[in-house]
Design an enzyme around this catalytic site. Structure first.
Site, PDB file in Angstrom:
ATOM      1  N   ASP A 148       5.422  33.554  -1.935  1.00 56.81           N
ATOM      2  CA  ASP A 148       4.829  32.931  -2.486  1.00 56.81           C
ATOM      3  C   ASP A 148       4.154  32.923  -3.618  1.00 56.81           C
ATOM      4  O   ASP A 148       4.656  33.673  -4.790  1.00 56.81           O
ATOM      5  CB  ASP A 148       4.075  32.703  -1.893  1.00 56.81           C
ATOM      6  CG  ASP A 148       2.591  33.543  -1.712  1.00 56.81           C
ATOM      7  OD1 ASP A 148       1.233  32.920  -2.516  1.00 56.81           O
ATOM      8  OD2 ASP A 148       2.951  34.371  -1.276  1.00 56.81           O
ATOM      9  N   HIS A 474      11.769  36.281   2.475  1.00 59.23           N
ATOM     10  CA  HIS A 474      11.104  35.322   1.607  1.00 59.23           C
ATOM     11  C   HIS A 474      10.994  34.765   0.640  1.00 59.23           C
ATOM     12  O   HIS A 474       9.842  35.566   0.717  1.00 59.23           O
ATOM     13  CB  HIS A 474      10.429  34.592   3.195  1.00 59.23           C
ATOM     14  CG  HIS A 474       9.453  33.796   3.227  1.00 59.23           C
ATOM     15  ND1 HIS A 474      10.385  32.796   4.051  1.00 59.23           N
ATOM     16  CD2 HIS A 474       8.367  33.549   2.969  1.00 59.23           C
ATOM     17  CE1 HIS A 474       8.998  31.929   3.423  1.00 59.23           C
ATOM     18  NE2 HIS A 474       7.885  32.182   2.914  1.00 59.23           N
ATOM     19  N   ASP A 518      17.310  39.087   9.146  1.00 63.80           N
ATOM     20  CA  ASP A 518      17.335  38.988   7.827  1.00 63.80           C
ATOM     21  C   ASP A 518      17.826  36.873   6.951  1.00 63.80           C
ATOM     22  O   ASP A 518      19.044  36.109   7.319  1.00 63.80           O
ATOM     23  CB  ASP A 518      18.791  39.353   6.610  1.00 63.80           C
ATOM     24  CG  ASP A 518      19.321  39.413   4.999  1.00 63.80           C
ATOM     25  OD1 ASP A 518      17.942  39.043   4.356  1.00 63.80           O
ATOM     26  OD2 ASP A 518      20.156  39.972   4.724  1.00 63.80           O
ATOM     27  N   GLU A 527       9.384  38.668   4.260  1.00 65.75           N
ATOM     28  CA  GLU A 527       9.261  38.541   3.154  1.00 65.75           C
ATOM     29  C   GLU A 527       8.677  39.938   2.239  1.00 65.75           C
ATOM     30  O   GLU A 527       9.091  40.861   2.259  1.00 65.75           O
ATOM     31  CB  GLU A 527       7.635  38.199   3.668  1.00 65.75           C
ATOM     32  CG  GLU A 527       7.367  37.307   1.865  1.00 65.75           C
ATOM     33  CD  GLU A 527       6.031  36.557   1.792  1.00 65.75           C
ATOM     34  OE1 GLU A 527       5.409  35.491   1.221  1.00 65.75           O
ATOM     35  OE2 GLU A 527       5.184  36.855   2.907  1.00 65.75           O
TER      36      GLU A 527
END
Length: 544
Positions: A148, A474, A518, A527
């Site tokens: 993020d 991620h 994956d 992540e």
């Protein structure tokens, strides 16, 4: 399927070298790049263990020392290729370090250094102080924390600490160059690792309020969708001060002073000034001020149940750089740390958890590193060294209980299990500095082997390194930019919790080591974060 699991990157010439087979093959051979057999051996049957679910056979090829590319052959089954040589981890180290550059927030990435991963400036607007009627604040800079775009004081401080403690223990890290913009200092140019860490330190300084306290995080109110960072235009918020963040910043600024003052005295002095200011706020506010997300906000919370480990780290770090006895006395006041210290043997298991934890949720182990570096002959110094040695011995024992020689147990396969492993490898690395032992080195080697492909998923958990390296983290910018992930990112790894929807497609009785997919949707398995890369830098630095 019959497979040979092996470290897909490489081995140092004098290291222990092992592959793991999941089928019964009495004999194996090592094949060089020309297809010639250069070593033949017999496997050892280990048996089935609960973390992998594999019936394992061990192929030991430690006698291979000549530089070159090799693979293992058993019957008609071949392993991935790997390298043996003094620089087996050279490119890996460079890429793991450069990942921090690619995660820079603020003024964008330069095509000269980032290539196809460049992006325009992002998150440059001032941040609103949530719940306060005060002017917005410039907190531009630093590193995106993970997949993020949030930036978090405690997580950032811990990642910086891993890197700076690595320099303190292993100064050769300063010689590693990884193609980032050069930064001038009073002595000329900062080494690359210090130039990159300075990006985060400068940001963390902006997170400190005038009274010395530190905002816990700056994020948008909710996680951005999978868009490029420059397209994330939502309002930024500075969320409340915490004693957790303030103590961590006091500690990491003190630690940073001990490194940067050598290259740039004025910058080093500024760091110490900021550290002391944060510590003064802690003294004036002795009660824990913990953190909880604002109602409705879903960005990373990084909660902790206490702040005594953070205050211990701050006191230990300031004692190490100032020599002032009051900080030593403050360190001993942090309960239950002092209880563990006083009661000694009765708290062996407990102290191992307290003084050997190097993650964001419990940072007393980072304080222990400052205590060790201080080497003042104190009882606390001896106690902390003993705690690390005892934990290292426990990890060696763990490694004897599975076919992969991995120092983990079933319950260690949690969210970010690869960081759990890397924290353990940090313990072993420091223990080997205190009391060198072949068993510590071999357990470190087996852990690196696991991370780089010698695991029952047959996957290297570092992008771009290994024939079967994971490819789909991620991670917003690579997904949004339709790009393969840049090399050197560490995956979170197998996680029996299976907290995301795609992960829950795995059978509930899947062996811990196989709880992995994956896929970009698997935030609980795949992540990346800055503080999963940083302990790998520490461990690799110990192998330089």
């Amino acid at each position: 399927m019959n497979k040979i699991f092996v470290n897909q990157v490489g081995f140092l010439p004098n290291s222990e070298k092992r592959a793991v087979l999941n089928f019964n093959a009495a004999k194996f051979q090592v094949i060089d790049a020309n297809g010639e057999s250069v070593f033949k051996g017999e496997t050892t049957h280990f048996g089935t263990d609960e973390i992998s679910g594999e019936d394992t056979y061990i192929a030991d090829f430690s006698p291979i020392k000549n530089q070159g590319m090799y693979k293992i052959l058993a019957g008609d089954v071949s392993s991935a290729s790997f390298f043996v040589g003094d620089n087996a981890f050279g490119k890996l180290m460079e890429d793991v370090c450069k990942c921090f550059y690619y995660l820079r927030c603020g003024h964008g990435l330069d095509k000269k250094y980032a290539g196809k991963y460049y992006h325009d400036p992002c998150h440059v607007s001032k941040a609103t102080v949530y719940g306060e009627d005060v002017p917005a604040v410039d907190v531009c800079g630093g590193w995106h924390d993970a997949g993020d775009y949030g930036r978090y004081s405690t997580a950032g401080a811990v990642a910086v600490a891993h890197l700076l403690y690595a320099i303190r223990f292993f100064p050769k890290l300063l010689d590693v160059e990884f193609d980032i913009p050069k930064v001038s200092c009073e002595k000329g140019l900062l080494p690359d690792i210090l130039a990159e860490v300075k990006v985060e330190l400068d940001f963390l300084m902006k997170m400190q309020r005038e009274d010395g306290s530190v905002w816990h995080k700056v994020t948008t109110f909710s996680h951005a969708p999978f868009i490029m960072p420059e397209d994330d235009k939502e309002e930024l918020y500075l969320f409340s001060v915490s004693s957790l963040a303030t103590a961590d910043i006091a500690a990491v600024f003190a630690l940073a002073h001990s490194v940067y003052a050598i290259f740039d005295k004025s910058y080093g002095d500024l760091l110490l000034e900021k550290a002391l200011k944060a510590y003064e706020w802690l003294e004036a506010n002795p009660k824990p001020l913990l953190f909880k997300n604002a109602e409705g906000s879903n960005t990373g919370e990084y909660p902790e149940n206490e702040d005594y480990s953070n205050r211990f780290w701050a006191a230990a770090a300031l004692y190490e750089v100032t020599g002032e006895k009051k900080y030593y006395e403050d360190a001993l006041k942090q309960k239950p740390l002092i209880e563990a210290y006083d009661k000694g043997d009765a708290f062996k298991e407990y102290t191992g958890n307290i003084f050997t934890c190097f993650g964001w949720a419990d940072v007393a182990g980072l304080g222990a590193l400052s205590v060790i570096l201080n080497d003042d002959g104190s009882e606390l110094h001896a106690f902390v060294e003993n705690a690390l040695i005892e934990e290292a011995e426990r990890l060696v024992e763990n490694a004897s209980e599975n076919g992969f020689g991995l120092c983990m147990k079933k319950n260690n396969f949690i969210w970010g299990s690869n960081m759990e492993l890397l924290k353990y490898l940090m313990v072993l690395t420091v223990a080997n500095e205190i009391k060198p032992a072949e068993k510590f080195v071999n357990t470190i080697t087996a852990g690196i082997d696991y991370l780089l492909g010698c695991n029952s998923m047959d996957v290297s958990y570092v992008t771009g390194h290994g024939e079967k390296a994971f490819k789909n983290p991620h991670l917003r910018p690579t997904f949004a930019g339709k790009l393969e992930a840049w090399p050197g990112l560490v995956s979170g790894g197998p996680n029996t919790g299976l907290q995301d929807e795609r992960a829950q497609s795995l059978p509930k009785d899947t062996a811990p080591m196989k709880c992995y997919i994956d896929h970009v949707d698997c935030y609980s398995l795949n992540e990346i974060t800055i503080y999963w890369n940083s302990p790998l830098v520490f461990v690799l630095a110990g192998l330089l």
